[in-house]
Design an enzyme around this catalytic site. Structure first.
Site, PDB file in Angstrom:
ATOM      1  N   GLY A  92       0.845  -1.196   0.000  1.00  0.00           N
ATOM      2  CA  GLY A  92       0.000   0.000   0.000  1.00  0.00           C
ATOM      3  C   GLY A  92       0.869   1.231   0.000  1.00  0.00           C
ATOM      4  O   GLY A  92       2.084   1.144   0.239  1.00  0.00           O
ATOM      5  N   ASP A 103     -17.610 -14.585 -21.534  1.00  0.00           N
ATOM      6  CA  ASP A 103     -18.322 -14.603 -20.252  1.00  0.00           C
ATOM      7  C   ASP A 103     -19.729 -15.178 -20.388  1.00  0.00           C
ATOM      8  O   ASP A 103     -20.128 -16.057 -19.623  1.00  0.00           O
ATOM      9  CB  ASP A 103     -18.412 -13.189 -19.648  1.00  0.00           C
ATOM     10  CG  ASP A 103     -17.043 -12.596 -19.410  1.00  0.00           C
ATOM     11  OD1 ASP A 103     -16.067 -13.369 -19.389  1.00  0.00           O
ATOM     12  OD2 ASP A 103     -16.935 -11.365 -19.283  1.00  0.00           O
ATOM     13  N   HIS A 157       7.699  -8.098  -3.839  1.00  0.00           N
ATOM     14  CA  HIS A 157       6.378  -8.422  -4.389  1.00  0.00           C
ATOM     15  C   HIS A 157       6.413  -9.795  -5.052  1.00  0.00           C
ATOM     16  O   HIS A 157       6.817  -9.907  -6.206  1.00  0.00           O
ATOM     17  CB  HIS A 157       5.965  -7.361  -5.421  1.00  0.00           C
ATOM     18  CG  HIS A 157       5.562  -6.066  -4.799  1.00  0.00           C
ATOM     19  ND1 HIS A 157       4.278  -5.811  -4.373  1.00  0.00           N
ATOM     20  CD2 HIS A 157       6.272  -4.961  -4.499  1.00  0.00           C
ATOM     21  CE1 HIS A 157       4.215  -4.602  -3.845  1.00  0.00           C
ATOM     22  NE2 HIS A 157       5.418  -4.054  -3.912  1.00  0.00           N
ATOM     23  N   GLU A 201       3.985 -11.407  -6.111  1.00  0.00           N
ATOM     24  CA  GLU A 201       2.863 -11.576  -7.042  1.00  0.00           C
ATOM     25  C   GLU A 201       3.189 -11.158  -8.472  1.00  0.00           C
ATOM     26  O   GLU A 201       2.483 -11.542  -9.394  1.00  0.00           O
ATOM     27  CB  GLU A 201       1.630 -10.799  -6.536  1.00  0.00           C
ATOM     28  CG  GLU A 201       1.718  -9.274  -6.595  1.00  0.00           C
ATOM     29  CD  GLU A 201       2.422  -8.643  -5.396  1.00  0.00           C
ATOM     30  OE1 GLU A 201       3.166  -9.364  -4.701  1.00  0.00           O
ATOM     31  OE2 GLU A 201       2.247  -7.430  -5.160  1.00  0.00           O
ATOM     32  N   LYS A 203     -11.194 -13.344 -14.804  1.00  0.00           N
ATOM     33  CA  LYS A 203     -11.303 -13.710 -16.222  1.00  0.00           C
ATOM     34  C   LYS A 203     -10.525 -14.997 -16.557  1.00  0.00           C
ATOM     35  O   LYS A 203     -11.018 -15.847 -17.300  1.00  0.00           O
ATOM     36  CB  LYS A 203     -10.757 -12.550 -17.073  1.00  0.00           C
ATOM     37  CG  LYS A 203     -11.082 -12.661 -18.543  1.00  0.00           C
ATOM     38  CD  LYS A 203     -12.422 -12.067 -18.806  1.00  0.00           C
ATOM     39  CE  LYS A 203     -12.824 -12.144 -20.259  1.00  0.00           C
ATOM     40  NZ  LYS A 203     -14.055 -11.380 -20.501  1.00  0.00           N
ATOM     41  N   CYS A 235       5.218  -6.350   1.341  1.00  0.00           N
ATOM     42  CA  CYS A 235       5.585  -4.941   1.229  1.00  0.00           C
ATOM     43  C   CYS A 235       5.029  -4.130   2.405  1.00  0.00           C
ATOM     44  O   CYS A 235       5.434  -4.342   3.524  1.00  0.00           O
ATOM     45  CB  CYS A 235       5.141  -4.385  -0.123  1.00  0.00           C
ATOM     46  SG  CYS A 235       6.013  -2.866  -0.531  1.00  0.00           S
ATOM     47  N   TYR A 236       4.062  -3.259   2.189  1.00  0.00           N
ATOM     48  CA  TYR A 236       3.515  -2.521   3.345  1.00  0.00           C
ATOM     49  C   TYR A 236       2.969  -3.493   4.398  1.00  0.00           C
ATOM     50  O   TYR A 236       3.162  -3.289   5.606  1.00  0.00           O
ATOM     51  CB  TYR A 236       2.405  -1.551   2.909  1.00  0.00           C
ATOM     52  CG  TYR A 236       1.746  -0.870   4.092  1.00  0.00           C
ATOM     53  CD1 TYR A 236       2.291   0.286   4.643  1.00  0.00           C
ATOM     54  CD2 TYR A 236       0.599  -1.405   4.685  1.00  0.00           C
ATOM     55  CE1 TYR A 236       1.713   0.890   5.755  1.00  0.00           C
ATOM     56  CE2 TYR A 236       0.019  -0.811   5.793  1.00  0.00           C
ATOM     57  CZ  TYR A 236       0.573   0.345   6.323  1.00  0.00           C
ATOM     58  OH  TYR A 236       0.004   0.931   7.418  1.00  0.00           O
TER      59      TYR A 236
END
Ligand code: XMP
Length: 516
Positions: free
Chosen positions: A55, A227, A169, A171, A371, A82-83
């Site tokens: 953040g 979708d 990070h 991710e 998605k 991180c934060y």
């Protein structure tokens, strides 16, 4: 079967959704919640693990966001990123301060102790960082497991407390071994089964739809996109012939798309389908219209009218329809909670707004999915790859890719050029790199060319290949010159009306992805 829930606690980081996706890729169902979630709500959700995101705040600032203390000490295993990592260090008594050396981008992390989170990990590895604040001293009882040039404590853990964290990070793709961190945290620290996958999603949704719908009838609008196809296939698997799909053919789709819906999907699945051919209606209403917003409004309005007429026919013919399927995805659910007040750049059209006497209960089988999960579920259900891997395509279709008035002839020209571009990009293996590639016809521009021995005076086609994570921002894709050359050659040779192909090299912002 109750699935194990991981809460991704959002501290305002730009990667919160990405973290939620990575947790799911690791095999655990995740939901995003704000950092100020109450202890009561937390307890009701009964999560098996927490991941705290990064953040923009400084942990030592007065109003730095913090978790409810009762959540922090609940015993549920926590991974801070991180934060989130700095917050954990601070909350348990470590020393967090301005970093002597801020790290932004790729850094080498040294692994300095054997641990649960970094077990069997190479002693030196590439990680992606973005921090100007560092944990200078870990809290008492915590094992420091990694250091980087700018972070004396770049990772730490206390297995007894179930608290883990990394400054980097894990991710993002630029941290090549990042996914392992999620897997080890979820599997080895939180002891989760990691059995969440496309098959378990299908089983759960099918059971849920059956229970919700009972013996009632359901209707679903198909758009040609992934979708609505996946939503329909899921509902069909659950309740078979109680489902009827409606496909409004507005004549603004690309080559073969209508056929793929009718033949390759619904017919192949045995799904009851009503096709309403509305080409003339749409072309008629769009005749003479050149202004983009006007085009969008007309198409949105006519679409709802056509859908409504089609549903009304079904109802009047005795179909007792109680439910309407909608292909709402998880990012829509998350973003509708925060995105209020955004400027209206373009009016997007969606199926909805049915009149009062045609009110149905909604079924939203994709409401918890991202998605990429929708595509995976579609594949497992056997939906053809051309539909499952289809790139985003706007509801108003080719109408907003013809700059100028829309005519049957121009639609035909654009369809042929677009099919060539798509074919060559696919042949070059670029589908994954490209988010989408609008092909745009500048119908009011003519330029002089020479073909054979004669002068031509034709229209230009614009190629707009873009790379993006979420369509909110985008960059133009650096498609190799030889691929561009091939597309250009083929379009000019095979589409007689086109004598020039140009490339759009504008990012978003300032340009939007579509030209209108
Ligand atoms: P823009 O042009 O706003 O597009 O940068 C962002 C993304 O949205 C798609 N798009 C639409 N999708 N209905 C849709 O369902 C619409 O009216 C619409 N307009 C744009 C566009 O293709 C891109 O993926």
């Amino acid at each position: 079967m109750d699935k194990e829930l991981v809460l991704v606690v959002d501290f305002g980081g730009q990667y919160a959704q990405l973290i939620a996706r990575r947790v799911r890729e690791a095999g655990a169902y995740s939901e995003l919640v704000p950092y100020n979630i109450s202890f009561e709500e937390f307890s009701n959700k009964n999560p098996k693990a927490l991941v705290l995101t990064g953040g923009p705040s400084d942990i030592y600032a007065n109003n730095a966001p913090r978790l409810d203390e009762k959540i922090l000490h609940s015993g549920v295993p926590i991974l801070g990123i991180c934060y989130g990592f700095q917050y954990l260090a601070d909350a348990f008594g470590g020393i967090v301060d301005k970093a002597a050396l801020g790290e932004y981008g790729s850094t080498k992390a040294n692994i300095v102790a054997d641990s649960i989170l970094l077990k069997d990990s190479p002693s030196e590895q590439k990680v992606w960082m973005s921090h100007g604040v560092a944990v200078n001293q870990a809290p008492e009882g915590f094992l420091v497991t990694s250091k980087t040039p700018g972070a004396p404590v770049a990772a730490m853990e206390n297995a007894n407390l179930g608290i883990y964290g990394v400054q980097w990070h894990p991710e993002v793709k630029h941290t090549p071994l990042g996914q392992d961190v999620f897997v080890r945290f979820l599997r080895d620290a939180a002891k989760l089964k990691l059995d969440y996958n496309a098959n378990s999603i299908i089983d759960e949704q099918v059971a849920k739809i059956r229970q919700e719908v009972g013996n009632n009838k359901v209707i679903c609008g198909l758009s040609g996109g992934v979708d609505s196809a996946v939503a329909a296939a899921l509902v069909h698997k659950a309740i078979g012939d109680q489902l009827t799909c409606v496909f409004i053919d507005h004549g603004l789709l690309r080559q073969d798309e209508a056929k793929q819906v009718e033949d390759d999907f619904t017919a192949a699945f045995g799904i009851k389908l009503v096709v309403q051919n509305e080409k003339e209606r749409f072309l008629g209403k769009l005749s003479g219209v050149t202004e983009p917003e006007k085009k969008r409004k007309i198409i949105g309005r006519e679409f709802i009218r056509s859908f409504e007429a089609s549903v009304r026919n079904l109802v009047e013919s005795g179909e007792d329809i109680k439910f309407l399927v909608q292909g709402t995805l998880y990012p829509d659910v998350v973003e509708s909670g925060v995105g209020a007040g955004a400027a209206n750049i373009k009016s997007h059209h969606n199926v909805g707004g049915l009149p009062d006497d045609l009110q149905f209960s909604l079924i939203e089988p994709l409401r918890t999915l991202f998605k990429d999960e929708v595509r995976e579920v579609g594949r497992k259900l056997g939906i053809p790859e051309v539909i499952v891997s289809r790139q985003p395509f706007p509801g108003p279709g080719l109408a907003i890719r013809i700059i100028g008035e829309i005519t049957e002839e121009r639609l035909d020209i654009l369809r042929r050029a677009d099919a060539i571009a798509r074919e060559e990009l696919t042949n070059a293996g670029l589908d994954n790199e490209i988010w989408q590639c609008p092909v745009v016809l500048l119908a009011n521009v003519h330029s002089v060319g020479v073909q054979g021995d004669g002068r031509t005076y034709g229209m230009p086609i614009v190629l707009r290949p873009v790379s993006s994570e979420d369509a909110m921002t985008a960059d133009w894709t650096h498609v190799p010159y030889d691929v561009l050359g091939k597309i250009s050659n083929r379009i000019c040779n095979e589409v007689r009306e086109i004598n020039r192909v140009v490339l759009d090299v504008t990012s978003k912002p300032p340009g939007t992805i579509e030209w209108e």
